[in-house]
Design an enzyme around this catalytic site. Structure first.
Site: not given
Ligand code: ADP
Ligand code: ZN
Length: 473
Positions: A308-309, A94-95, A312, A88, A91-92
């Site tokens: 639009h969506e 994943k880490t 679909h 994804g 900044g979502t």
């Molecule tokens: P990715 O690995 O997807 O690029 P990170 O895990 O490095 O994203 O996210 C960076 C920072 O953003 C995290 O350390 C946290 O502070 C914040 N963050 C991102 N998503 C969330 C979430 N769902 N809930 C809380 N904090 C989040």
């Molecule tokens: Zn479409």
């Protein structure tokens, strides 16, 4: 002391110095080749530190039990995944999720980034992978995290034999190591990527990263949760959370975290001991000014995208009920698509003529819905991607499948055999697509209340999941 004794002592010192120096040197080398491996000990993160992402958290929660009690699963010959791929937008979280998985399970967390493996000397990448797994194995159970796996796991160029390539060797080492540890070892490899489309298929096969979990940009509810999570850690007063959740549409978790941090800084700069709505607004403007501004009116764009969506989604439910819709969203992705209707194909694989036509209908339903609700002059470029797919499928229908106007012809073969240029297919494809468009336009028009109902919920919530969609129709 005699001179020869002094010389002997100096000699011994030099000798010892060399031995020491040499050892130190090779020890340093060893360390530097491992330095990119981040060892976190036991992660202290938990799923409480992750807001939103409810479904992903749920699937990872199951894995916590697997790490702790692997025998429970192997006893029943249930194969659990060895590798989990989180994919994804950046900044979502994943880490964060991978750390939380290790934290919840109470096991060590090892992390590397695929980008560290780019441009390393021959053999070093593979060696690093082996080192990483060796270290992890020593600690028994663990979570091994590989960020940016696309850097080592890119699709190999058209099946060419490029076995000597360093990237290939690193990838092969990873796959070998992964198949090397036992199913009940309680070790999981978690990888993350923003670019699942570029990954080598070999990585996604059973026994490798066969569980793939999408981590999405947060919808409104998730944004509320993230805002609250970070505000809770600071002193805040009178912050309108609902409004802020609206304002932060299209923000990632990391961007929201950054925004609230900026608000904290603004409060401190002012000598205030609390974050208020005013600090948030100020930070919001600062953040926006730093980010790229969009030159269209977001509300209008969101409305059109929602209709639009909805088109679909409705037509998909109506014509291809065996394809399960997972979610419909109008949260844009980095690829520039304004919205997305994600569905999985039904189990029935036979592509009949009717099925292909229905498929074409679903692809055109977004544009048809735009026209039904906003008029022919107000259709948008949002259908660009759909039109690409329609063209390609319609072309196959006419030129390969022999389904159009009883023309039982493979056009490619025809032109090869006759040694003449490919006959123009344009008019046949045009005719087919306009037939289909008429069909789908009628469906949307006759069911406009239902489509509108979906669109309105999309405007409000931005994402609709399967059950909710069922209820709406
Ligand atoms: P990715 O690995 O997807 O690029 P990170 O895990 O490095 O994203 O996210 C960076 C920072 O953003 C995290 O350390 C946290 O502070 C914040 N963050 C991102 N998503 C969330 C979430 N769902 N809930 C809380 N904090 C989040
Ligand atoms: Zn479409």
């Amino acid at each position: 002391m005699e001179t020869y004794q002094v010389i002997a002592i100096i000699g011994v010192i030099i000798f010892l110095y060399f031995i020491f120096f040499k050892n130190k040197n090779s020890a340093q080398k060893e360390i530097s080749s491992l330095s990119e491996i981040e060892y976190m000990g036991s992660s202290t993160m938990t799923f409480d530190d992750v807001a939103g992402n409810y479904e992903a958290k749920q699937s990872l929660l199951e894995l916590v039990d697997f790490i702790n009690n692997p025998q429970k699963y192997t006893k029943f010959n249930v194969r659990m995944p060895k590798g989990i791929l989180l994919y994804g937008e950046p900044g979502t979280g994943k880490t964060l999720m991978a750390k939380a998985l290790a934290g919840e399970a109470g096991v060590p967390f090892y992390a590397v980034s695929g980008s560290d493996f780019v441009q390393v000397y021959a053999g070093l990448g593979a060696g690093r992978i082996r080192n990483l797994f060796k270290k992890a194995k020593k600690s028994g159970k663990s979570v091994i995290f590989i960020d940016e796996i696309d850097a080592i796991g890119k699709k190999r160029a058209g099946g060419s034999i490029k076995g000597s390539d360093e990237g290939d060797r690193t990838l092969n080492a990873l796959l070998t190591e992964m198949s090397g540890f036992a199913d009940d070892s309680g070790t999981l490899v978690v990888a993350a990527t923003n670019r699942i489309d570029t990954l080598d298929k070999a990585l996604l096969r059973p026994g490798r990263f066969d569980r793939q979990i999408e981590i999405m940009l947060p919808d409104k509810n998730a944004r509320k949760d993230i805002i609250q999570l970070y505000l809770k850690k600071m002193r805040a007063e009178d912050v309108n959370i609902d409004e802020l959740a609206d304002l932060t549409v299209y923000f990632s978790g990391a961007m929201i975290e950054n925004l609230i941090n900026e608000a904290g800084l603004a409060a401190i700069r002012e000598g205030s001991d609390k974050i208020t709505d005013r600090h948030i607004k100020q930070a919001y403007l600062d953040v926006l000014a730093g980010a790229e501004k969009k030159d269209y009116d977001n509300e209008r764009q969101k409305t059109v995208t929602s209709y639009h969506e909805a088109g679909h989604a409705y037509v998909s439910r109506y014509l291809l009920p065996e394809n399960k819709i997972i979610r419909v969203s109008v949260i844009p992705t980095s690829k520039g698509a304004g919205g997305y209707t994600l569905s999985t194909p039904g189990t029935e694989e036979v592509m009949t003529k009717r099925k292909i036509r229905n498929h074409l209908c679903v692809l055109m339903a977004g544009r048809a819905s735009e026209e039904v609700f906003f008029g022919r002059d107000n259709i948008t470029a949002g259908a660009q991607n759909d039109i690409e797919k329609v063209t390609s499928l319609a072309l196959d229908y006419v030129s390969k499948y022999g389904m159009h106007d009883d023309a039982f012809i493979n056009y490619q073969l025809l032109s090869d055999k006759l040694r003449i240029p490919l006959p123009s297919l344009e008019s046949s494809v045009k005719k087919l697509t306009s037939e289909i468009y008429e069909e789908v336009y009628k469906i949307v028009e006759e069911n406009r209340e239902k489509v509108e109902r979906i669109a309105r919920v999309l405007m409000e919530k931005e994402v609709i999941y399967r059950d909710e969609l069922d209820n709406l129709i």
